[in-house]
Design a protein around this motif. Sequence first.
Motif, PDB file in Angstrom:
ATOM      1  N   ARG A 163      50.681  53.156  40.088  1.00  0.00           N
ATOM      2  CA  ARG A 163      49.787  54.270  40.421  1.00  0.00           C
ATOM      3  C   ARG A 163      48.506  54.186  39.598  1.00  0.00           C
ATOM      4  O   ARG A 163      47.398  54.362  40.118  1.00  0.00           O
ATOM      5  CB  ARG A 163      50.498  55.592  40.171  1.00  0.00           C
ATOM      6  CG  ARG A 163      49.684  56.815  40.552  1.00  0.00           C
ATOM      7  CD  ARG A 163      50.504  58.079  40.363  1.00  0.00           C
ATOM      8  NE  ARG A 163      49.832  59.245  40.908  1.00  0.00           N
ATOM      9  CZ  ARG A 163      50.383  60.449  40.977  1.00  0.00           C
ATOM     10  NH1 ARG A 163      51.623  60.636  40.542  1.00  0.00           N
ATOM     11  NH2 ARG A 163      49.708  61.464  41.482  1.00  0.00           N
ATOM     12  N   TRP A 164      48.651  53.940  38.318  1.00  0.00           N
ATOM     13  CA  TRP A 164      47.516  53.802  37.406  1.00  0.00           C
ATOM     14  C   TRP A 164      46.632  52.634  37.838  1.00  0.00           C
ATOM     15  O   TRP A 164      45.406  52.763  37.919  1.00  0.00           O
ATOM     16  CB  TRP A 164      48.061  53.615  35.996  1.00  0.00           C
ATOM     17  CG  TRP A 164      47.061  53.523  34.887  1.00  0.00           C
ATOM     18  CD1 TRP A 164      45.713  53.748  34.964  1.00  0.00           C
ATOM     19  CD2 TRP A 164      47.340  53.187  33.525  1.00  0.00           C
ATOM     20  NE1 TRP A 164      45.126  53.567  33.727  1.00  0.00           N
ATOM     21  CE2 TRP A 164      46.111  53.227  32.827  1.00  0.00           C
ATOM     22  CE3 TRP A 164      48.500  52.864  32.839  1.00  0.00           C
ATOM     23  CZ2 TRP A 164      46.020  52.948  31.461  1.00  0.00           C
ATOM     24  CZ3 TRP A 164      48.418  52.591  31.482  1.00  0.00           C
ATOM     25  CH2 TRP A 164      47.194  52.629  30.804  1.00  0.00           C
ATOM     26  N   ALA A 165      47.265  51.515  38.140  1.00  0.00           N
ATOM     27  CA  ALA A 165      46.500  50.337  38.559  1.00  0.00           C
ATOM     28  C   ALA A 165      45.719  50.613  39.836  1.00  0.00           C
ATOM     29  O   ALA A 165      44.563  50.184  39.985  1.00  0.00           O
ATOM     30  CB  ALA A 165      47.450  49.156  38.764  1.00  0.00           C
ATOM     31  N   GLY A 166      46.334  51.353  40.758  1.00  0.00           N
ATOM     32  CA  GLY A 166      45.655  51.684  41.998  1.00  0.00           C
ATOM     33  C   GLY A 166      44.437  52.563  41.789  1.00  0.00           C
ATOM     34  O   GLY A 166      43.485  52.525  42.582  1.00  0.00           O
ATOM     35  N   GLY A 184      47.984  43.017  39.724  1.00  0.00           N
ATOM     36  CA  GLY A 184      49.110  42.182  39.345  1.00  0.00           C
ATOM     37  C   GLY A 184      50.135  42.987  38.572  1.00  0.00           C
ATOM     38  O   GLY A 184      49.796  43.969  37.907  1.00  0.00           O
ATOM     39  N   LEU A 185      51.377  42.567  38.662  1.00  0.00           N
ATOM     40  CA  LEU A 185      52.458  43.225  37.921  1.00  0.00           C
ATOM     41  C   LEU A 185      53.344  42.167  37.302  1.00  0.00           C
ATOM     42  O   LEU A 185      53.879  41.293  37.996  1.00  0.00           O
ATOM     43  CB  LEU A 185      53.288  44.116  38.853  1.00  0.00           C
ATOM     44  CG  LEU A 185      54.470  44.847  38.203  1.00  0.00           C
ATOM     45  CD1 LEU A 185      53.970  45.911  37.227  1.00  0.00           C
ATOM     46  CD2 LEU A 185      55.383  45.468  39.260  1.00  0.00           C
ATOM     47  N   LEU A 186      53.495  42.237  35.993  1.00  0.00           N
ATOM     48  CA  LEU A 186      54.422  41.371  35.272  1.00  0.00           C
ATOM     49  C   LEU A 186      55.700  42.161  35.027  1.00  0.00           C
ATOM     50  O   LEU A 186      55.658  43.229  34.409  1.00  0.00           O
ATOM     51  CB  LEU A 186      53.811  40.912  33.942  1.00  0.00           C
ATOM     52  CG  LEU A 186      52.609  39.976  34.040  1.00  0.00           C
ATOM     53  CD1 LEU A 186      51.983  39.771  32.661  1.00  0.00           C
ATOM     54  CD2 LEU A 186      53.005  38.631  34.643  1.00  0.00           C
ATOM     55  N   ALA A 187      56.809  41.660  35.515  1.00  0.00           N
ATOM     56  CA  ALA A 187      58.060  42.414  35.434  1.00  0.00           C
ATOM     57  C   ALA A 187      59.229  41.457  35.287  1.00  0.00           C
ATOM     58  O   ALA A 187      59.067  40.234  35.312  1.00  0.00           O
ATOM     59  CB  ALA A 187      58.232  43.271  36.690  1.00  0.00           C
ATOM     60  N   THR A 188      60.412  42.024  35.132  1.00  0.00           N
ATOM     61  CA  THR A 188      61.623  41.216  35.204  1.00  0.00           C
ATOM     62  C   THR A 188      61.959  40.996  36.675  1.00  0.00           C
ATOM     63  O   THR A 188      61.458  41.703  37.558  1.00  0.00           O
ATOM     64  CB  THR A 188      62.796  41.922  34.517  1.00  0.00           C
ATOM     65  OG1 THR A 188      63.091  43.143  35.212  1.00  0.00           O
ATOM     66  CG2 THR A 188      62.473  42.244  33.065  1.00  0.00           C
ATOM     67  N   MET A 218      51.167  42.165  24.150  1.00  0.00           N
ATOM     68  CA  MET A 218      49.781  42.550  24.412  1.00  0.00           C
ATOM     69  C   MET A 218      48.768  41.770  23.566  1.00  0.00           C
ATOM     70  O   MET A 218      47.730  41.335  24.094  1.00  0.00           O
ATOM     71  CB  MET A 218      49.591  44.055  24.222  1.00  0.00           C
ATOM     72  CG  MET A 218      50.078  44.885  25.398  1.00  0.00           C
ATOM     73  SD  MET A 218      49.122  44.590  26.924  1.00  0.00           S
ATOM     74  CE  MET A 218      47.634  45.514  26.573  1.00  0.00           C
ATOM     75  N   PRO A 219      49.017  41.548  22.279  1.00  0.00           N
ATOM     76  CA  PRO A 219      48.055  40.750  21.505  1.00  0.00           C
ATOM     77  C   PRO A 219      47.863  39.346  22.079  1.00  0.00           C
ATOM     78  O   PRO A 219      46.753  38.800  22.046  1.00  0.00           O
ATOM     79  CB  PRO A 219      48.677  40.699  20.106  1.00  0.00           C
ATOM     80  CG  PRO A 219      49.559  41.895  20.040  1.00  0.00           C
ATOM     81  CD  PRO A 219      50.110  42.057  21.420  1.00  0.00           C
ATOM     82  N   PHE A 220      48.930  38.776  22.615  1.00  0.00           N
ATOM     83  CA  PHE A 220      48.848  37.437  23.196  1.00  0.00           C
ATOM     84  C   PHE A 220      48.127  37.477  24.544  1.00  0.00           C
ATOM     85  O   PHE A 220      47.335  36.585  24.852  1.00  0.00           O
ATOM     86  CB  PHE A 220      50.247  36.843  23.354  1.00  0.00           C
ATOM     87  CG  PHE A 220      50.988  36.685  22.060  1.00  0.00           C
ATOM     88  CD1 PHE A 220      50.789  35.560  21.261  1.00  0.00           C
ATOM     89  CD2 PHE A 220      51.871  37.657  21.628  1.00  0.00           C
ATOM     90  CE1 PHE A 220      51.459  35.405  20.064  1.00  0.00           C
ATOM     91  CE2 PHE A 220      52.554  37.521  20.433  1.00  0.00           C
ATOM     92  CZ  PHE A 220      52.350  36.394  19.650  1.00  0.00           C
ATOM     93  N   LEU A 239      41.848  44.035  33.351  1.00  0.00           N
ATOM     94  CA  LEU A 239      42.259  45.209  32.597  1.00  0.00           C
ATOM     95  C   LEU A 239      43.776  45.203  32.482  1.00  0.00           C
ATOM     96  O   LEU A 239      44.479  45.136  33.492  1.00  0.00           O
ATOM     97  CB  LEU A 239      41.786  46.483  33.313  1.00  0.00           C
ATOM     98  CG  LEU A 239      42.173  47.825  32.681  1.00  0.00           C
ATOM     99  CD1 LEU A 239      41.516  47.975  31.303  1.00  0.00           C
ATOM    100  CD2 LEU A 239      41.759  48.975  33.596  1.00  0.00           C
ATOM    101  N   TRP A 240      44.286  45.268  31.255  1.00  0.00           N
ATOM    102  CA  TRP A 240      45.730  45.253  31.010  1.00  0.00           C
ATOM    103  C   TRP A 240      46.228  46.686  30.855  1.00  0.00           C
ATOM    104  O   TRP A 240      45.663  47.455  30.080  1.00  0.00           O
ATOM    105  CB  TRP A 240      46.062  44.456  29.753  1.00  0.00           C
ATOM    106  CG  TRP A 240      45.740  43.003  29.873  1.00  0.00           C
ATOM    107  CD1 TRP A 240      44.564  42.376  29.560  1.00  0.00           C
ATOM    108  CD2 TRP A 240      46.613  41.978  30.363  1.00  0.00           C
ATOM    109  NE1 TRP A 240      44.646  41.037  29.813  1.00  0.00           N
ATOM    110  CE2 TRP A 240      45.889  40.756  30.311  1.00  0.00           C
ATOM    111  CE3 TRP A 240      47.925  41.975  30.833  1.00  0.00           C
ATOM    112  CZ2 TRP A 240      46.453  39.553  30.722  1.00  0.00           C
ATOM    113  CZ3 TRP A 240      48.487  40.762  31.237  1.00  0.00           C
ATOM    114  CH2 TRP A 240      47.752  39.573  31.178  1.00  0.00           C
ATOM    115  N   LEU A 241      47.298  47.044  31.565  1.00  0.00           N
ATOM    116  CA  LEU A 241      47.816  48.406  31.531  1.00  0.00           C
ATOM    117  C   LEU A 241      49.220  48.430  30.929  1.00  0.00           C
ATOM    118  O   LEU A 241      50.167  47.905  31.510  1.00  0.00           O
ATOM    119  CB  LEU A 241      47.871  48.990  32.949  1.00  0.00           C
ATOM    120  CG  LEU A 241      46.572  48.984  33.761  1.00  0.00           C
ATOM    121  CD1 LEU A 241      46.795  49.669  35.107  1.00  0.00           C
ATOM    122  CD2 LEU A 241      45.449  49.665  32.989  1.00  0.00           C
TER     123      LEU A 241
END
Length: 264
Positions: free
Chosen positions: A86-89, A98-102, A180-182, A192-194
Motif C-alpha cells: 500500500r505504501w509503495a503504491g 518491487g518486493l523482496l520477500a520469503t 538496509m545498510p547493505f 526508494l527503500w521501504l
Amino acid sequence: MGTVGALRTLAPDLLIDYLADTALFPYGEQPDHVLISRLVMLLTEATRLLGSTLVVIGCNTASTLALPALRQALDVPVVGQVPPIRWAGRVSRTRTIGLLATSATARRNYVRKLHTDFAADCRLIIHGGRALADLAERAFAGEDLPLTSIAHEVAQLFSQPGGENIDTIGLGCTHYTFLMPFFRQLGLRDVLWLDPAPAVAQQVLRLVNTSAAPPATARDSAPQSRRGVFLMTALPEHTAEFTSHLKAFGFSGCRAFTLSGACA
C-alpha cells in the motif's frame, strides 16, 4: 527485531517481551496448517504466562497467514506486519514496485489482495527466496557480508520483465531490516527503500496510548514490575555470543520457552 529496535527508539521505557520461534525457523519452509496451529498455541500460552496486553506479529509470513486465527483466539489486540505494498503504491512514480520477500510470503493470496486493493495501477514484481533471510540473520550477528551476495538477490527483481522501471522496493520480511545498510550501499540512487518496521512501531504506540490498561514500562516502581524477557523455542548453539547482540535491543539474555508454557 526490527520493530523492537523502532519501538526502543520511540518509547525506550516500554516493557517488551519477545518470543522467537527458533525451533521452526524459517517459517517460510513450513506447511500452512502447521504454522497456524503452532502460532495460536504458542501465543495463547505466552500471553497467559507473560500477562501481555498487546501482541505484535513481527513476521510477514505469520501475519499474512495467521492474523485472523490469532485475532479470534487471543483476547488482546494483535498487530500484524505485512508487505508495504500500500505504501509503495502511494509513492511510486513509475508505477512499478518491487518486493523482496520469503518464498512463503510471495505466494500468499494476502499479498495479491494487497496489490489488488491498494496498488492495482502498479506492476508488482516479487523476488521470494530464503537466501536474503539467511543473510539477514548473519547481519544481525554482526557479520560483514559480501555486497555481491546482496546485489545478486536484488538483481532478481530487476531482471524480471519490467524490472528496469522499478523505483520503489518494499521489504516483505522483518529480518530484512538488518540488510538496509547493505541495500543502501548498492548505489541504486533512483530507488526508494521501504522498511515497514517504524510504521508498525508507531501503530503499536497508538494502540498503547488509547488502551484503558497500557503495558507497563521498565521504570515502573510497583513490586510486580520486571524487565522484558527474550524467549526462544530453541536456544542458539553459542548462547553467550547471541546474547551479546541482544543488548542493543534492551534484553540482557535469552531463555528457553516450551509449549507447556515453561521457561528455563
